[in-house]
Design a protein around this motif. Structure first.
Motif, PDB file in Angstrom:
ATOM      1  N   TYR A   1       0.846  -1.206   0.000  1.00  0.00           N
ATOM      2  CA  TYR A   1       0.000   0.000   0.000  1.00  0.00           C
ATOM      3  C   TYR A   1       0.880   1.254   0.000  1.00  0.00           C
ATOM      4  O   TYR A   1       0.631   2.209  -0.755  1.00  0.00           O
ATOM      5  CB  TYR A   1      -0.914  -0.019   1.221  1.00  0.00           C
TER       6      TYR A   1
ATOM      7  N   LYS B   1      -1.278   2.252   7.141  1.00  0.00           N
ATOM      8  CA  LYS B   1      -1.162   1.316   6.023  1.00  0.00           C
ATOM      9  C   LYS B   1       0.163   1.463   5.267  1.00  0.00           C
ATOM     10  O   LYS B   1       0.527   0.588   4.481  1.00  0.00           O
ATOM     11  CB  LYS B   1      -2.318   1.530   5.039  1.00  0.00           C
TER      12      LYS B   1
ATOM     13  N   LEU C   1      -2.176  12.715   5.851  1.00  0.00           N
ATOM     14  CA  LEU C   1      -3.242  11.718   5.783  1.00  0.00           C
ATOM     15  C   LEU C   1      -3.803  11.464   7.177  1.00  0.00           C
ATOM     16  O   LEU C   1      -3.192  11.809   8.195  1.00  0.00           O
ATOM     17  CB  LEU C   1      -2.698  10.417   5.195  1.00  0.00           C
TER      18      LEU C   1
ATOM     19  N   GLU D   1      -4.894   5.853   7.247  1.00  0.00           N
ATOM     20  CA  GLU D   1      -4.114   5.788   6.020  1.00  0.00           C
ATOM     21  C   GLU D   1      -2.616   5.723   6.326  1.00  0.00           C
ATOM     22  O   GLU D   1      -1.866   4.992   5.670  1.00  0.00           O
ATOM     23  CB  GLU D   1      -4.416   7.016   5.151  1.00  0.00           C
TER      24      GLU D   1
ATOM     25  N   TYR E   1       1.306   4.115  -2.886  1.00  0.00           N
ATOM     26  CA  TYR E   1       1.088   5.539  -2.582  1.00  0.00           C
ATOM     27  C   TYR E   1       2.276   6.364  -3.053  1.00  0.00           C
ATOM     28  O   TYR E   1       2.108   7.439  -3.670  1.00  0.00           O
ATOM     29  CB  TYR E   1       0.889   5.738  -1.076  1.00  0.00           C
TER      30      TYR E   1
END
Length: 460
Positions: A55, A114, A107, A111, A59
């Motif tokens: 993840y 993660k 964030l 978030e 990002y």
């Protein structure tokens, strides 16, 4: 001649005594005091790389792609600001990490978590005093440079409820904290990592992890960190350029007051960061997400804005504004730090490696990294560390004035008595003579008035 010489040297000696007193020198004393039980410090560990999950990797790629950076090592946008052709790939990686990390700071917590390993993924084993650790003693924390971090022994659990702090009755590694951690990451440049391993912070519960220097933990090694408490108590102004008993209302400026909003105790370095934040806001029109914002100014989000922050921060430390910040941010007189002695050896041993290989949970960790669980891969992915006290005493570094006001008076009195025979009683006698003189003058004047009145009465 002797009287004049004696009086002159006396005046010079008195001047020297007063001048020495006004230098406000101090005597520093180091003392060791026993402590039993010993309050264990907060131990925070972080992966050296902020984006360790798929993840987080996605990002990082998508954020840079949205900024038209699709070839990180040959990015012309970053090169246009930082022209170091001989080490350009490293500079690109460093700047990209700063940019994406600051964007991730904005964030929400879900978030953020993660982006990197969870505690369950990163923590292979934990023991304190040869007993298993309670998982509730670890609290998630997010650092702008390292991402997901986990603090052990904060005095609170993951829900913020009070949780008993760990103490130790004995010294030595078997009576301290033992951790085995997963340090492996994906072999992808978009993890934005330029070092491997873990970072360990040892600090007080009232200070942030980033307020102390970290201990680097190398993969394939076990590190022994021997800790000693050092308390420092300086004399306040005018003896040192520091202030005692700092409270939120003691100084009326936004940098000083805002420092108390962090939930940690006041430290000058945090106040100076806010002063730097003000400078960057003024120059870039947005705030650095690595520090609290001021006056609700929004954080910088684009690559250009975040690069602006980086450049202006370099300018700030060269400017006169940086020196001016010290007038807003006083230095604290009292501090606590943990002095460390570090050593290491290879890890894990073959016998421990065999035991770990047969563990299903460890196999799942390595499968996640697309690695088979072999001794070679364990050396790449695992880190061991002991944190312990090697002495049941703490050190207090304290200061006392080298010369007190009473000392000054004694010195001056001794000089006056030695060279011109003056003592405290001499000053009393002078006051007595002065009052006797005043009394005689008043009585004389009264007698003259009475005589004049009598003469006038006789004339009548």
């Amino acid at each position: 001649v002797c009287l004049i010489a004696s009086a002159g040297y006396c005046a010079y000696s008195v001047y020297r005594s007063i001048a020495n007193y006004n230098q406000f020198n101090v005597i520093t004393q180091l003392s060791d005091y026993p402590e039993n039980p010993i309050d264990f410090p907060v131990v925070t560990y972080c992966n050296s790389n902020p984006f360790t999950t798929q993840y987080g990797l996605n990002y990082s790629k998508s954020f840079l792609a949205n900024e038209n950076i699709t070839d990180l090592l040959n990015a012309t946008l970053i090169e246009s600001f930082f022209n170091h052709s001989d080490i350009q790939e490293i500079v690109n990686l460093y700047i990209a990490r700063s940019v994406v990390s600051r964007a991730a700071m904005q964030l929400n917590d879900t978030e953020k978590q993660k982006m990197g390993y969870s505690m369950q993924m990163s923590l292979v084993m934990c023991a304190f005093g040869n007993q298993p650790c309670d998982p509730r003693s670890f609290v998630w924390h997010y650092e702008s440079l390292y991402g997901n971090c986990f603090k052990f022994n904060t005095g609170a659990d993951t829900q913020g409820n009070p949780f008993p702090k760990y103490q130790t009755l004995k010294t030595g590694k078997i009576n301290g904290l033992f951790l085995i951690l997963t340090a492996g990451t994906f072999s992808d440049v978009y993890t934005l990592g330029y070092e491997s391993g873990m970072q360990l912070f040892i600090h007080n519960m009232s200070t942030a992890p980033s307020s102390v220097d970290s201990v680097a933990l190398k993969p394939g090694s076990i590190t022994y960190v021997a800790v000693k408490k050092i308390f420092t108590q300086k004399q306040p102004d005018p003896y040192n350029d520091c202030v005692d008993d700092l409270t939120v209302d003691k100084y009326d400026n936004i940098f000083y007051r805002k420092t108390f909003d962090s939930g940690y105790k006041y430290e000058q370095r945090n106040c100076l960061d806010l002063c730097a934040q003000s400078y960057m806001i003024d120059k870039c029109k947005c705030a650095d997400a690595a520090y609290p914002t001021l006056n609700n100014v929004p954080y910088c989000k684009s690559v250009l804005d975040i690069i602006c922050l980086y450049l202006r921060l370099v300018d700030f430390y060269k400017s006169s504004e940086f020196s001016q910040c010290y007038t807003y941010c006083p230095l604290e007189c009292a501090s606590l730090k943990f002095e460390t002695k570090v050593s290491s050896t290879s890890f894990p041993h073959e016998s421990l490696g065999s035991l770990m290989t047969n563990n299903k949970w460890n196999q799942d960790r390595f499968s996640y990294l697309n690695l088979t669980m072999t001794p070679e891969n364990m050396e790449k992915a695992l880190v061991g560390v002991y944190v312990y006290f090697d002495d049941n005493k703490y050190t207090l570094i304290s200061q006392s004035p080298a010369q007190s006001l009473e000392d000054l008076m004694s010195n001056v009195g001794g000089i006056l008595g030695l060279y011109i025979g003056v003592s405290f009683l001499s000053f009393v006698e002078l006051f007595e003579l002065f009052f006797q003189f005043i009394f005689l003058v008043i009585r004389h004047n009264s007698s003259k008035i009475a005589t004049a009145n009598q003469s006038n009465a006789n004339k009548i």
